[in-house]
Write an enzyme that holds these catalytic residues in place. Structure first.
Site, PDB file in Angstrom:
ATOM      1  N   GLY A 207     -30.572  31.439   6.213  1.00  0.00           N
ATOM      2  CA  GLY A 207     -29.470  31.530   5.256  1.00  0.00           C
ATOM      3  C   GLY A 207     -28.192  31.864   5.999  1.00  0.00           C
ATOM      4  O   GLY A 207     -28.224  32.532   7.037  1.00  0.00           O
TER       5      GLY A 207
ATOM      6  N   HIS B 220     -29.602  38.218  -0.527  1.00  0.00           N
ATOM      7  CA  HIS B 220     -28.965  38.624   0.733  1.00  0.00           C
ATOM      8  C   HIS B 220     -27.649  37.857   0.939  1.00  0.00           C
ATOM      9  O   HIS B 220     -26.618  38.449   1.256  1.00  0.00           O
ATOM     10  CB  HIS B 220     -29.944  38.361   1.889  1.00  0.00           C
ATOM     11  N   GLU B 221     -27.702  36.535   0.734  1.00  0.00           N
ATOM     12  CA  GLU B 221     -26.507  35.718   0.963  1.00  0.00           C
ATOM     13  C   GLU B 221     -25.438  35.991  -0.090  1.00  0.00           C
ATOM     14  O   GLU B 221     -24.247  36.022   0.218  1.00  0.00           O
ATOM     15  CB  GLU B 221     -26.865  34.230   0.994  1.00  0.00           C
TER      16      GLU B 221
ATOM     17  N   CYS C 137     -30.409  39.685   9.698  1.00  0.00           N
ATOM     18  CA  CYS C 137     -29.122  39.083   9.345  1.00  0.00           C
ATOM     19  C   CYS C 137     -28.527  38.504  10.616  1.00  0.00           C
ATOM     20  O   CYS C 137     -28.501  39.172  11.646  1.00  0.00           O
ATOM     21  CB  CYS C 137     -28.188  40.136   8.752  1.00  0.00           C
ATOM     22  N   LEU C 138     -28.031  37.262  10.537  1.00  0.00           N
ATOM     23  CA  LEU C 138     -27.462  36.619  11.725  1.00  0.00           C
ATOM     24  C   LEU C 138     -26.218  37.355  12.222  1.00  0.00           C
ATOM     25  O   LEU C 138     -25.864  37.233  13.391  1.00  0.00           O
ATOM     26  CB  LEU C 138     -27.119  35.154  11.418  1.00  0.00           C
TER      27      LEU C 138
ATOM     28  N   GLN D 243     -19.624  34.655   6.997  1.00  0.00           N
ATOM     29  CA  GLN D 243     -20.224  34.887   8.320  1.00  0.00           C
ATOM     30  C   GLN D 243     -19.617  34.004   9.400  1.00  0.00           C
ATOM     31  O   GLN D 243     -19.795  34.278  10.586  1.00  0.00           O
ATOM     32  CB  GLN D 243     -21.749  34.686   8.268  1.00  0.00           C
TER      33      GLN D 243
END
Ligand code: ZN
Length: 167
Positions: free
Chosen positions: A46, A136-137, A94-95, A51
């Site tokens: 995601g 989350h997103e 998380c990225l 981000q």
């Protein structure tokens, strides 16, 4: 189509409330394609527009590709319209916060309405990992990251682990 750099926490752009997408223009379609490329390259399941520094309400996800076929999805102006009263705890990565997994309790299903790439409004129910991913997103679009979902004690531990991981 291109891979864009992913911002890392505590970049202040990750704490902003994002603005709605006014209409699905060619620029928004290019942005969505770049976000999918960036997500797959990361590799992640995601990615939200903030981000990569774009403060608009859209995210991409693919909850299945790491274990099965690719199912890319683009959700523009998403809203949660119903949620389960049962919560489950999942270890979330998380990225933008690489190297740390945080245990977060969230409703185990959600119903979501969103705008598709063709401009039509869609709705659907997400369960299991897809429900975690959507929530989350969506948090990212409100300037909320996983640290913000933790107790003060757990957050302190997680922030320390993150500092160690990215050192
Ligand atoms: Zn994230």
């Amino acid at each position: 189509m291109s891979v864009r750099p992913i911002l890392r926490w505590p970049d202040p752009r990750l704490s902003q409330h994002c603005a709605p997408v006014a209409s699905v223009t060619p620029e928004i379609e290019t942005l969505a394609d770049d976000m999918l490329d960036t997500m797959y390259a990361a590799p992640g399941r995601g990615l939200a527009a903030p981000q990569i520094g774009v403060l608009l309400r859209l995210f991409v996800m693919d909850a299945t590709w790491k274990t099965g076929p690719r199912t890319p999805q683009v959700l523009i102006n998403p809203d949660i319209t119903a949620r389960s009263e049962t919560k489950v705890v999942t270890g979330e990565g998380c990225l933008s916060i690489p190297g740390v997994t945080m245990d977060i309790a969230r409703p185990d299903w959600v119903e979501v309405a969103w705008t598709e790439r063709d401009g039509t409004r869609q709705s659907g129910r997400f369960e299991g990992f897809a429900a975690v991913c959507v929530q989350h997103e969506l948090d990212h679009l409100d300037g909320v990251v996983t640290f913000d979902r933790l107790s003060p004690e757990a957050r302190q531990t997680a922030e320390f682990a993150y500092a160690e991981a990215v050192r």
